[in-house]
Design a protein around this motif. Structure first.
Motif, PDB file in Angstrom:
ATOM      1  N   GLY A  99     -38.694  26.129  53.970  1.00 48.24           N
ATOM      2  CA  GLY A  99     -37.481  26.721  54.521  1.00 48.24           C
ATOM      3  C   GLY A  99     -36.970  27.882  53.684  1.00 48.24           C
ATOM      4  N   ASP A 100     -35.901  28.526  54.181  1.00 49.46           N
ATOM      5  CA  ASP A 100     -35.493  29.793  53.571  1.00 49.46           C
ATOM      6  C   ASP A 100     -34.491  29.656  52.437  1.00 49.46           C
ATOM      7  N   ASN A 101     -33.874  28.499  52.266  1.00 48.89           N
ATOM      8  CA  ASN A 101     -32.821  28.355  51.264  1.00 48.89           C
ATOM      9  C   ASN A 101     -33.402  27.964  49.909  1.00 48.89           C
ATOM     10  N   ASN A 131     -31.844  38.360  43.531  1.00 46.82           N
ATOM     11  CA  ASN A 131     -33.209  38.769  43.227  1.00 46.82           C
ATOM     12  C   ASN A 131     -33.318  39.100  41.749  1.00 46.82           C
ATOM     13  N   ALA A 132     -34.549  39.239  41.265  1.00 46.08           N
ATOM     14  CA  ALA A 132     -34.794  39.596  39.867  1.00 46.08           C
ATOM     15  C   ALA A 132     -36.169  40.242  39.770  1.00 46.08           C
ATOM     16  N   GLY A 173     -35.747  33.361  52.182  1.00 45.39           N
ATOM     17  CA  GLY A 173     -35.403  33.851  53.504  1.00 45.39           C
ATOM     18  C   GLY A 173     -35.283  35.357  53.555  1.00 45.39           C
ATOM     19  N   ASP A 174     -34.717  35.964  52.499  1.00 46.56           N
ATOM     20  CA  ASP A 174     -34.538  37.420  52.459  1.00 46.56           C
ATOM     21  C   ASP A 174     -35.874  38.154  52.453  1.00 46.56           C
ATOM     22  N   ILE A 175     -36.771  37.760  51.554  1.00 47.20           N
ATOM     23  CA  ILE A 175     -38.033  38.482  51.417  1.00 47.20           C
ATOM     24  C   ILE A 175     -38.958  38.220  52.606  1.00 47.20           C
ATOM     25  N   ASN A 195     -40.262  47.474  46.130  1.00 44.93           N
ATOM     26  CA  ASN A 195     -40.228  48.680  46.959  1.00 44.93           C
ATOM     27  C   ASN A 195     -39.828  48.338  48.393  1.00 44.93           C
ATOM     28  N   LEU A 196     -40.401  47.258  48.922  1.00 43.33           N
ATOM     29  CA  LEU A 196     -40.085  46.835  50.289  1.00 43.33           C
ATOM     30  C   LEU A 196     -38.618  46.444  50.420  1.00 43.33           C
TER      31      LEU A 196
END
Length: 240
Positions: A99-101, A131-132, A173-175, A195-196
């Motif tokens: 899942g995304d979480n 993010n990192a 979930g974001d990526i 970059n994406l």
């Protein structure tokens, strides 16, 4: 959960090896990929690993994982025709399984010297900021290529430049959704995940990594890796 997606889908053309891809070359009886996987296996905050492998080497990778006791590998998936596509395959499997979480750490299978502290800092910064991106200072002069053959373009002050490395860490979930959007829009030439994500409007945050966190791409890199491993073993022998 914290999930490592390890990208080991390269063929290693710049290593000039005909027998095995570079991630399977051995150092003191252990493949480079296993050195990498062990750093995530042994990190207490890593819950699962998804490995992206060359399709024709999946069985070989699976046997190595069993032999060396890498128990956190939850899935091995085939890579794609590009690095971007291969990473997407790994993210898709992680998304389907968990899942995304969650937090995902995207790392090169041929960066075997990633250390515990960098992994920890990446997770902490991703929890805080979303993010990192692991970086190291630029230690050489950097300039743009000019359209004129052989002419030097704009030169940058290296004190204001950083080199992107790995892991690159995001909310899963974001990526994953950013990759899906790139596929829908036919954008397949992003340099890396950072970059994406920047292209799609995400503000990115840095984590200072260890200078030893090299990517093994050429024979010289392999010899540097061996020298670092040997030096660490020698220090342990004399109790330092």
């Amino acid at each position: 959960m914290n999930i490592a997606v390890i990208f080991a889908g390269g063929t290693g053309k710049r290593m000039n090896t005909r027998s095995k891809p570079k991630q399977f070359l051995e150092m003191h009886g252990k493949p480079v990929l296993i050195y990498t996987l062990e750093n995530f296996q042994n990190h207490p905050q890593i819950d699962h690993i998804v490995l992206v492998s060359l399709a024709s080497w999946i069985d070989y990778a699976a046997n190595l994982i069993k032999k060396f006791g890498i128990t956190k590998v939850s899935a091995i998936v085939p890579g794609g025709s590009t690095g971007q596509e291969s990473i997407y395959h790994g993210l898709k499997k992680a998304y389907e399984l968990f899942g995304d979480n969650n937090i995902v750490l995207i790392h090169d299978g041929v960066r075997p010297l990633i250390d515990k502290e960098t992994i920890t800092k990446c997770i902490d910064v991703t929890i805080r900021n979303g993010n990192a991106i692991t970086v190291s200072p630029a230690i050489e002069t950097i300039f743009l290529k000019n359209a004129e053959q052989g002419e030097v373009g704009q030169i940058f002050n290296r004190s204001s430049c950083l080199m992107a490395k790995a892991p690159q860490c995001f909310r899963l979930g974001d990526i994953y959704k950013a990759h899906q959007r790139a596929i829908q829009e036919g954008k397949t030439n992003f340099i890396d995940s950072a970059n994406l994500m920047q292209h799609y409007g995400f503000k990115l945050w840095t984590v200072q990594g260890s200078p030893e966190n090299i990517k093994i791409t050429t024979p010289v890199d392999f010899y540097i890796f061996r020298a670092i491993i040997d030096a660490e073993e020698n220090l342990q022998i004399i109790g330092l």
